[in-house]
Design a protein around this motif. Structure first.
Motif, PDB file in Angstrom:
ATOM      1  N   TYR A  12       1.604   2.741  -3.366  1.00 44.84           N
ATOM      2  CA  TYR A  12       0.557   3.593  -3.952  1.00 44.84           C
ATOM      3  C   TYR A  12       0.514   4.967  -3.290  1.00 44.84           C
ATOM      4  O   TYR A  12       0.091   5.938  -3.909  1.00 44.84           O
ATOM      5  CB  TYR A  12      -0.789   2.888  -3.888  1.00 44.84           C
ATOM      6  N   GLU A  13       0.991   5.070  -2.053  1.00 44.85           N
ATOM      7  CA  GLU A  13       1.044   6.350  -1.353  1.00 44.85           C
ATOM      8  C   GLU A  13       2.274   7.164  -1.741  1.00 44.85           C
ATOM      9  O   GLU A  13       2.219   8.390  -1.771  1.00 44.85           O
ATOM     10  CB  GLU A  13       1.095   6.113   0.165  1.00 44.85           C
TER      11      GLU A  13
ATOM     12  N   GLN B 283       0.836  -1.203   0.000  1.00 39.26           N
ATOM     13  CA  GLN B 283       0.000   0.000   0.000  1.00 39.26           C
ATOM     14  C   GLN B 283       0.869   1.249   0.000  1.00 39.26           C
ATOM     15  O   GLN B 283       0.513   2.265  -0.602  1.00 39.26           O
ATOM     16  CB  GLN B 283      -0.953   0.004   1.201  1.00 39.26           C
ATOM     17  N   ALA B 284       2.031   1.178   0.659  1.00 41.49           N
ATOM     18  CA  ALA B 284       2.952   2.325   0.680  1.00 41.49           C
ATOM     19  C   ALA B 284       3.409   2.689  -0.725  1.00 41.49           C
ATOM     20  O   ALA B 284       3.660   3.866  -1.004  1.00 41.49           O
ATOM     21  CB  ALA B 284       4.146   2.028   1.583  1.00 41.49           C
TER      22      ALA B 284
ATOM     23  N   LYS C  28       5.595  12.666  -4.248  1.00 40.40           N
ATOM     24  CA  LYS C  28       5.753  11.250  -4.603  1.00 40.40           C
ATOM     25  C   LYS C  28       7.067  11.038  -5.348  1.00 40.40           C
ATOM     26  O   LYS C  28       7.560  11.936  -6.047  1.00 40.40           O
ATOM     27  CB  LYS C  28       4.589  10.769  -5.474  1.00 40.40           C
TER      28      LYS C  28
END
Length: 149
Positions: free
Chosen positions: A26-27, A23-24, A115
């Protein structure tokens, strides 16, 4: 973004590799992310980065990327890491050896709009292959080059 914010984002990518926190990806990883360490034509973006981490964690049992130096300036952060793990699957043509390795890496992350947009790496693969027994490094150093005539 401040240098400290850029550095923190680069450091947080460790969650993807060390913790298997997909999930990280995608963050922290931009949709148009380019990994210059990946082969030409490799997929881009957060799923590609997560897939690389997933693969590395299947090849290397107890894989760990320990940050030993880190800094940021502008939109780039540099991390010097020590990678450790035990090889339990084929890696770049070297069958599983069960050997524990300890190898230095340098990683550069470019951060845009919060990002990671680009990644470059330099790994000591010669030392990695020496530790795996796939390459024999001369103990006294390489022979001195012969000067051109």
């Amino acid at each position: 973004m401040t240098d400290e914010e850029v550095l923190q984002i680069a450091l947080d990518t460790g969650r993807i590799f060390n913790d298997g926190d997909e999930q990280a990806a995608y963050e922290l990883i931009a949709d148009d992310f380019i990994d210059y360490e990946a082969p030409e034509g490799a997929p881009r973006g957060p799923e590609a980065y997560a897939a690389t981490a997933r693969w590395m964690r299947t090849v290397w049992e107890n894989a760990n990327w320990e940050v030993v130096d880190a800094f940021a300036k502008g939109d780039k952060a540099v991390l010097r890491l020590i990678f450790t793990g035990r090889q339990v699957a084929d890696f770049m043509g070297v069958p599983a050896t069960g050997i524990e390795v300890r190898v230095q890496h340098l990683h550069v992350f470019r951060v845009v709009d919060g990002k990671v947009s680009e990644h470059w790496a330099v790994r000591d693969d010669l030392e990695l292959f020496r530790q795996l027994g796939a390459w024999t490094k001369p103990l006294q150093g390489a022979p001195k080059p012969v000067p051109a005539a």
